[in-house]
Enzyme design. Structure first.
Site, mmCIF file in Angstrom:
data_model
loop_
_atom_site.group_PDB
_atom_site.id
_atom_site.type_symbol
_atom_site.label_atom_id
_atom_site.label_comp_id
_atom_site.label_asym_id
_atom_site.label_seq_id
_atom_site.Cartn_x
_atom_site.Cartn_y
_atom_site.Cartn_z
ATOM 1 N N GLU A 220 -1.581 -9.360 2.902
ATOM 2 C CA GLU A 220 -1.596 -9.992 4.231
ATOM 3 C C GLU A 220 -2.989 -10.457 4.651
ATOM 4 O O GLU A 220 -3.131 -11.386 5.464
ATOM 5 C CB GLU A 220 -1.028 -9.040 5.290
ATOM 6 N N HIS B 152 -3.329 -5.188 -0.223
ATOM 7 C CA HIS B 152 -2.881 -5.745 1.062
ATOM 8 C C HIS B 152 -2.902 -7.278 0.999
ATOM 9 O O HIS B 152 -3.901 -7.902 1.375
ATOM 10 C CB HIS B 152 -3.790 -5.264 2.192
ATOM 11 N N CYS C 3 0.838 -1.198 0.000
ATOM 12 C CA CYS C 3 0.000 0.000 0.000
ATOM 13 C C CYS C 3 0.880 1.259 0.000
ATOM 14 O O CYS C 3 1.490 1.574 -1.010
ATOM 15 C CB CYS C 3 -0.966 -0.034 1.177
#
Length: 544
Positions: A517, A515, A379
């Site tokens: 994750e 993102h 990001c």
């Protein structure tokens, strides 16, 4: 089959791990072949955590459909296969907003709006809607029993148990059973008082999960069962463990899943936890270790990067490595120099907002690029890498983001004003838009360019990743940066927005606008993090 509900509450103190306990139970029930979902009810007045400080609340977890939610939903997705949605998390603020909207619209036909029945009815309706289509819905109530903020939620769940029938509901209460070293024993009185508090509002817990730093002796569990009016087999000891992924097996060994299935009269197979056994084996038998330098602005609270931390651990499992994270405040890079980055095997710059510490992150990206250290930008970490490359390689010496300098003469990153979501709908924003709920959010398709490192890492042409940002690469200045060597390796579905960039003549330098994750799990990992950790080990080997 009608949905069965498990309501999870906490007592004595906060941060006992209700979310982990709920997710662990869900994983066992899922392993028994049941369709399970989990909801989190947050008592705070914010509509969602989207505008809350990460150092106060921890990370904001983004769901597939773009909900900004509590970090516990990240735990839920890492433990079970069910994907969370907007229906899985709501707050007091969201409930009150909806009730007030209905009142203004005239839905209540002039009635006096009260907590009971209007607020509680709205809570019940959302819980029932969120549980539809599932065999079991686990509902976690944030906060601690006794908090004034939680009362409407607890009252709603008490009513819901009556509405759907006690045979379809189960109350599970987490409490603290502290060990007193000077007395040499655990103390059950806090648990008794916590249950008394629940009873005072009409809720009799069916299961007690007793948190302690050790297993609770059988005689103490019998005492808790007697004074708290629950069966002895429903008093579960949950000690501190070195890995949260041990908890499903710990709960199963005490028969919690059997108790739940008996209560709901569910006939299902025995739980197969072999996948979790494999995770624990990988965790216990690493072949090496690496150190990742995480350069951010919220490093005083690691929970601000909870999903990133977990994704790194998952990548470590897949590479049979222990991943150590060295947290580095980006302002320290500004004041002390890049020396604070020495000794790491790779560098990760995660997401963030605001100008504080940005120049330190830019120097970090430059250090990683020039010294051939593996770099993963997420990001803001991608935007930082772009600004650094534009300034120091492409000759755009005044390059910046309009987020940090609205009058920047070379805004290589700017406010995104229009984009297409996964459903094909066009979203628009401006400088005048509210901060809350106005970012590019949720799962978006990304096209990977053939011949790039990103395409090699993912091994496919199209991916779907989750976003949470309001600034994007400025396509007007992009050709000049690409001419200087930077490679765009991922584009949005309509090919208009840059999603991934990489530095070609570098062992591993990839930065993504999304993102990754949020979709990493201990059982499946994530290709971007796996490739990053592998590159860290290779870099370590070259410098040995």
């Amino acid at each position: 089959m009608a949905t069965n509900y498990i309501f999870v509450t906490g007592g004595v103190v906060s941060s006992l791990g209700k979310g982990i306990a709920a997710a662990s139970l869900a994983s066992i029930l899922e392993a028994r072949g049941l369709d399970v979902t989990i909801m989190k009810l947050d008592p705070y007045i914010n509509v969602d955590p989207g505008t809350m400080s990460p150092t106060q609340h921890g990370e904001v977890f983004v769901t597939q459909d773009g909900a900004e939610t509590d970090l516990d939903l990240g735990h839920y997705e890492r433990f079970i296969r069910t994907k969370m949605t907007k229906a899985n998390n709501f707050t007091s603020g969201k409930i009150y907003s909806e009730v007030l909207r209905k009142e203004r619209r005239g839905d209540y036909l002039g009635a006096t709006i009260q907590v009971i029945p209007h607020i509680t009815n709205e809570i019940k309706a959302r819980v029932i809607e969120g549980g539809k289509g599932h065999d079991v819905a686990i509902v976690e109530v944030g906060g601690t029993v006794g908090d004034i903020e939680s009362l409407p939620f607890l009252e709603a769940l008490r009513q819901l148990a009556v509405d759907v029938g006690r045979e379809k509901t189960l109350f599970m209460h987490l409490t603290l059973v502290p060990y007193i070293p000077t007395a040499g024993e655990v103390k059950t009185k806090p648990t008794q008082h916590s249950v008394k508090e629940l009873l005072s509002i009409g809720i009799q817990p069916d299961v007690l999960i007793c948190r302690s730093d050790r297993m609770i002796p059988a005689n103490e569990r019998a005492k808790i069962a007697l004074f708290c009016n629950v069966p002895e087999r429903a008093v579960i000891s949950l000690k501190d463990v070195d890995s949260i992924y041990r908890i499903p097996a710990l709960l199963k060994s005490q028969g919690l899943d059997d108790f739940v299935c008996d209560r709901f009269r569910l006939t299902c197979k025995e739980a197969d936890l072999s996948e979790w056994e494999q995770v624990l084996y990988q965790q216990a038998n690493p072949t090496g270790e690496v150190t990742i330098g995480m350069v951010g602005k919220y490093v005083e609270l690691p929970d601000a990067y909870k999903s990133v931390n977990e994704a790194l651990k998952h990548a470590g499992l897949k590479n049979r490595l222990t991943v150590n994270v060295k947290y580095i405040d980006s302002q320290d890079v500004e004041t002390k120099g890049v020396e604070v980055l020495q000794g790491v095997d790779a560098i990760l710059v995660p997401g963030g907002f605001g100008y504080r510490g940005v120049e330190g992150k830019i120097r970090t990206a430059q250090y990683a690029r020039e010294n051939k250290i593996p770099y993963l930008g997420i990001c803001l970490g991608m935007q930082i890498a772009l600004i650094e490359y534009a300034r120091n390689v492409a000759g755009l010496t005044q390059a910046n983001s309009s987020e940090f300098d609205k009058h920047c003469p070379q805004p290589v990153v700017g406010l995104i004003t229009e984009w297409q979501d996964e459903s094909g709908n066009v979203e628009t924003r401006s400088d005048e838009s509210d901060l809350g709920g106005t970012m590019r959010l949720g799962a978006q398709q990304c096209h990977l360019i053939e011949g790039t490192k990103a395409r090699e890492v993912y091994g496919t042409e199209t991916i779907v990743e989750r976003h949470r940002h309001r600034y994007e690469v400025n396509n007007t200045l992009l050709p000049q940066i690409e001419a200087a060597g930077l490679k765009v390796s991922g584009l949005s579905a309509d090919r208009k927005l840059v999603e991934i960039i990489e530095v070609p003549n570098h062992p591993w330098f990839i930065a993504a606008q999304f993102h990754p994750e949020f979709t990493s799990t201990p059982r499946d990992g994530h290709p971007l993090f796996e490739g990053f950790v592998k590159a860290a080990k290779e870099h370590q080997g070259k410098n040995a």
